[in-house]
Design a protein around this motif. Structure first.
Motif, PDB file in Angstrom:
ATOM      1  N   CYS A  44     -12.997   4.322  27.366  1.00 19.40           N
ATOM      2  CA  CYS A  44     -12.743   4.579  26.483  1.00 19.40           C
ATOM      3  C   CYS A  44     -12.716   3.310  25.226  1.00 19.40           C
ATOM      4  O   CYS A  44     -11.712   2.547  25.858  1.00 19.40           O
ATOM      5  CB  CYS A  44     -11.894   5.483  26.627  1.00 19.40           C
ATOM      6  N   PRO A  45     -13.074   3.590  24.053  1.00 22.93           N
ATOM      7  CA  PRO A  45     -14.115   4.309  23.446  1.00 22.93           C
ATOM      8  C   PRO A  45     -15.759   3.972  23.663  1.00 22.93           C
ATOM      9  O   PRO A  45     -16.354   5.060  23.034  1.00 22.93           O
ATOM     10  CB  PRO A  45     -13.618   4.295  22.209  1.00 22.93           C
ATOM     11  N   ARG A 114     -12.648  11.017  19.248  1.00 24.24           N
ATOM     12  CA  ARG A 114     -11.878  11.740  19.916  1.00 24.24           C
ATOM     13  C   ARG A 114     -12.153  11.467  21.663  1.00 24.24           C
ATOM     14  O   ARG A 114     -12.021  11.084  22.426  1.00 24.24           O
ATOM     15  CB  ARG A 114     -11.394  13.004  20.019  1.00 24.24           C
ATOM     16  N   HIS A 115     -14.104  11.528  22.186  1.00 19.60           N
ATOM     17  CA  HIS A 115     -14.388  10.620  22.793  1.00 19.60           C
ATOM     18  C   HIS A 115     -13.384  12.532  24.450  1.00 19.60           C
ATOM     19  O   HIS A 115     -13.188  11.723  25.074  1.00 19.60           O
ATOM     20  CB  HIS A 115     -14.310   9.659  23.128  1.00 19.60           C
ATOM     21  N   LEU A 161      -4.955   1.467  22.717  1.00 22.80           N
ATOM     22  CA  LEU A 161      -5.445   2.143  23.438  1.00 22.80           C
ATOM     23  C   LEU A 161      -4.407   3.792  24.123  1.00 22.80           C
ATOM     24  O   LEU A 161      -3.540   2.814  24.931  1.00 22.80           O
ATOM     25  CB  LEU A 161      -6.189   2.503  24.730  1.00 22.80           C
ATOM     26  N   LEU A 163      -4.032   7.756  25.209  1.00 26.63           N
ATOM     27  CA  LEU A 163      -5.292   8.783  25.276  1.00 26.63           C
ATOM     28  C   LEU A 163      -4.245  10.145  25.957  1.00 26.63           C
ATOM     29  O   LEU A 163      -2.592   9.998  26.048  1.00 26.63           O
ATOM     30  CB  LEU A 163      -5.510   9.008  26.653  1.00 26.63           C
ATOM     31  N   GLN A 196      -9.010  10.172  23.623  1.00 25.83           N
ATOM     32  CA  GLN A 196      -8.432   9.460  22.791  1.00 25.83           C
ATOM     33  C   GLN A 196      -7.851   9.311  21.366  1.00 25.83           C
ATOM     34  O   GLN A 196      -8.339  10.916  20.646  1.00 25.83           O
ATOM     35  CB  GLN A 196      -9.579   8.178  22.016  1.00 25.83           C
TER      36      GLN A 196
END
Length: 610
Positions: A44-45, A114-115, A161, A163, A196
């Protein structure tokens, strides 16, 4: 240990076979979901971002998202028809439940960022207890994170990152992980969503109603996309699964197409042939354009051509040519290769690599693949612009001046440059397709010079690529080693598929490199490639072999070889790069090269069978 997965494959092995996975994605990144319900690969991402879950590369330190029935249960995994929504079903004594895994596609830019990864659990019969453990390990397991509850959300925050995990059941924080045990009765469901967050993307819950809405819209998106396919042949299910897989390997923001979804899955268990394939190989992506155009997906071809125009245009010239052989999904050229010694590798297959040093190699064949895709796009989709034609001319002029030199070749050998026949062949293709475009469109070109060089390459291949003693075309000039890459000679229209020289080559390849219809690239013992160990049969070569048999008129053999290859797919119709001597998938997974070759072989075999 906090990093050790709860669930293990049969026999206590914490690693599922490579083939025991399905793929989901949002056209920016992907996740691999095991048949045991565990997500053990997710970046991610983006495709080439550092991993969040990488238990497939290190069961202890890689991180994973486990979700499965508690207690003994059989599992079955399948795709919701005509979509990339994955279902993992659990059959237990007291009930049947399933996990629906998908990543919503589309929406506004903030939602795309946002994934969101949704895991919806449904009990369809009886009652079942489930257990979930979300254990991210950021930056390939090298970066620590904090975990806290924000309202009813668990937020995993690392330096680069963050989440957010939302759930419709209570979550328990235990060390760096979030866990939950819950029980569902028939008709009940639970939802887990991993987003994310940060910047413009604020944490947002995912209630059952929203999960249902996003499930419906995701199914509709994939079915709408697939409805564009023009394929109506005998192998529709496999061809469409391959098309859906190629689409998942597309990076929507730029039109890039990655070679595979993973890095460092081994070509040989315990060996060192472990590479990062999460980049745009000019060759692979150009062949993808051909396969997608064949099926009628012209918008993907147009998006890739825009990527080519922006990023893969003749520069000021490097030692390895005006083009790199591969680029980042954003067009970047720096793909420095490094090893991650803190990860064990899949079943101990070290080293784990990120980046790819082959980016600096000279591979002359990429010019033929690229210009052939431009030619087909110009013919089947949309005429190229004047600026694009100027770029084509610059590339062809460079090929005319540089075709006569050794290179690393299509297989990216690390044993020194050679005068590979396939590289010569594709230089011929680059010039020949450009000549066709110029004639058809009346475009300006130095045709007399191009024709002269094209014909020189042809004669060179015929004189120095042919072995009178082997009665076959060889891997490289003045050699005696066979290479499956020469299967492209009739497919590229260089030689008539019934030419006696070609038919004797096909017989030699069948004898030396084909094993029960599966095809090896070459013999690394006879042609050292600078690496230790062996490899399996190379699946794209097996599909090339099918096409070569088709063009030679050997349709019964071609159909048998094709049908056999289909039996080596995994339970979902997916292929890794290679097939081992025991029939297992090996190498990065799933691989675009294999799926595009399946599409091409099916299309041509269908047409020949009538």
């Amino acid at each position: 240990m906090a990093g050790t997965p709860t669930f293990e494959a049969a026999g206590g092995d914490p690693y599922l076979p490579i083939s025991d996975h399905g793929l989901i994605g949002d056209l920016r990144t992907v996740a691999l979901v095991g048949t045991n319900g565990t997500i053990d690969w997710y970046c991610c991402p983006a495709f080439d971002a550092p991993s969040v879950f990488a238990a497939i590369l290190d069961a202890e330190r890689g991180g994973c998202f486990e979700l499965a029935a508690i207690g003994p249960a059989r599992t079955k995994q399948f795709y919701f028809p005509d979509t990339n929504v994955l279902i993992t079903r659990f059959y237990a004594e007291d009930g049947v439940g399933e996990v629906q895994d998908f990543m919503p596609v589309g929406g506004g830019s903030v939602e795309a960022d946002r994934h969101r990864l949704i895991r919806r659990v449904v009990c369809v019969r009886g009652s079942l207890p489930f257990r979930v453990r979300v254990a991210p390990r950021f930056d390939y397991g090298a970066q620590p994170h904090t975990l806290r509850m924000v309202g009813d959300m668990a937020v995993f925050a690392s330096e680069n990152l963050s989440l957010a995990l939302t759930a419709t059941v209570p979550l328990e924080l235990r060390g760096p992980d979030a866990r939950a045990d819950f029980k569902l009765s028939e008709g009940e469901s639970a939802v887990f969503a991993l987003d994310q967050v940060g910047g413009d993307v604020q944490p947002r819950g995912c209630a059952r109603t929203e999960a249902e809405r996003q499930f419906t819209s995701t199914v509709a998106y994939w079915r709408r996309w697939l409805a564009q396919s023009r394929y109506r042949g005998r192998w529709r299910e496999m061809v469409h699964r391959s098309a859906l897989t190629l689409k998942l390997l597309t990076y929507a923001p730029t039109g890039a197409i990655v070679a595979a979804a993973t890095t460092s899955l081994p070509e040989q268990l315990g060996g060192e042939r472990n590479w990062d394939y999460r980049y745009v190989w000019v060759r692979d992506a150009a062949f993808c354009v051909y396969a997608l155009l064949r099926l009628g997906f012209s918008s993907e071809a147009e998006a890739f051509m825009e990527f080519v125009t922006r990023h893969i245009t003749p520069g000021d010239g490097r030692a390895s040519g005006p083009l790199q052989i591969m680029y980042g999904i954003d067009g970047r050229t720096d793909l420095t290769e490094r090893e991650l010694p803190h990860l064990d590798g899949h079943r101990g297959s070290a080293p784990v690599r990120v980046g790819n040093a082959a980016a600096d190699q000279l591979q002359l064949d990429i010019y033929g693949a690229l210009i052939d895709s431009v030619y087909l796009y110009d013919k089947w989709a949309k005429p190229v612009s004047s600026d694009q034609w100027d770029d084509v001319c610059a590339l062809v002029d460079w090929v005319c001046a540089h075709w006569d030199q050794p290179d690393e070749g299509i297989w990216e050998t690390r044993g020194g440059r050679k005068n590979f026949l396939y590289s010569r062949l594709m230089c011929w293709v680059a010039i020949e397709r450009a000549i066709r475009m110029a004639h058809r469109r009346g475009l300006p070109a130095d045709l007399s010079h191009w024709r002269e060089v094209r014909d020189t390459i042809y004669r060179r291949i015929m004189s120095r690529g042919w072995s009178a003693s082997r009665q076959a075309f060889m891997q490289h000039e003045d050699g005696e080693v066979l290479d499956a890459a020469v299967l492209m000679m009739p497919l590229a229209k260089f030689i008539a598929p019934t030419d006696p020289k070609w038919l004797s080559t096909l017989d030699a390849l069948t004898q030396d490199l084909v094993s029960d219809s599966l095809v090896y690239r070459y013999d690394p013992q006879a042609s050292p490639d600078g690496l230790r160990g062996d490899e399996g049969t190379f699946s794209i070569c097996s599909f090339w072999y099918v096409e070569a048999l088709v063009h030679a008129g050997r349709l019964d053999e071609a159909r048998l070889a094709f049908e056999k290859m289909l039996t080596y797919a995994n339970h979902l119709g997916l292929y890794a790069e290679e097939i081992s001597s025991t029939g297992e998938q090996q190498g990065n997974f799933p691989q675009a090269f294999t799926h595009l070759a399946l599409i091409s072989a099916a299309f041509n075999l269908d047409r020949a069978l009538g």
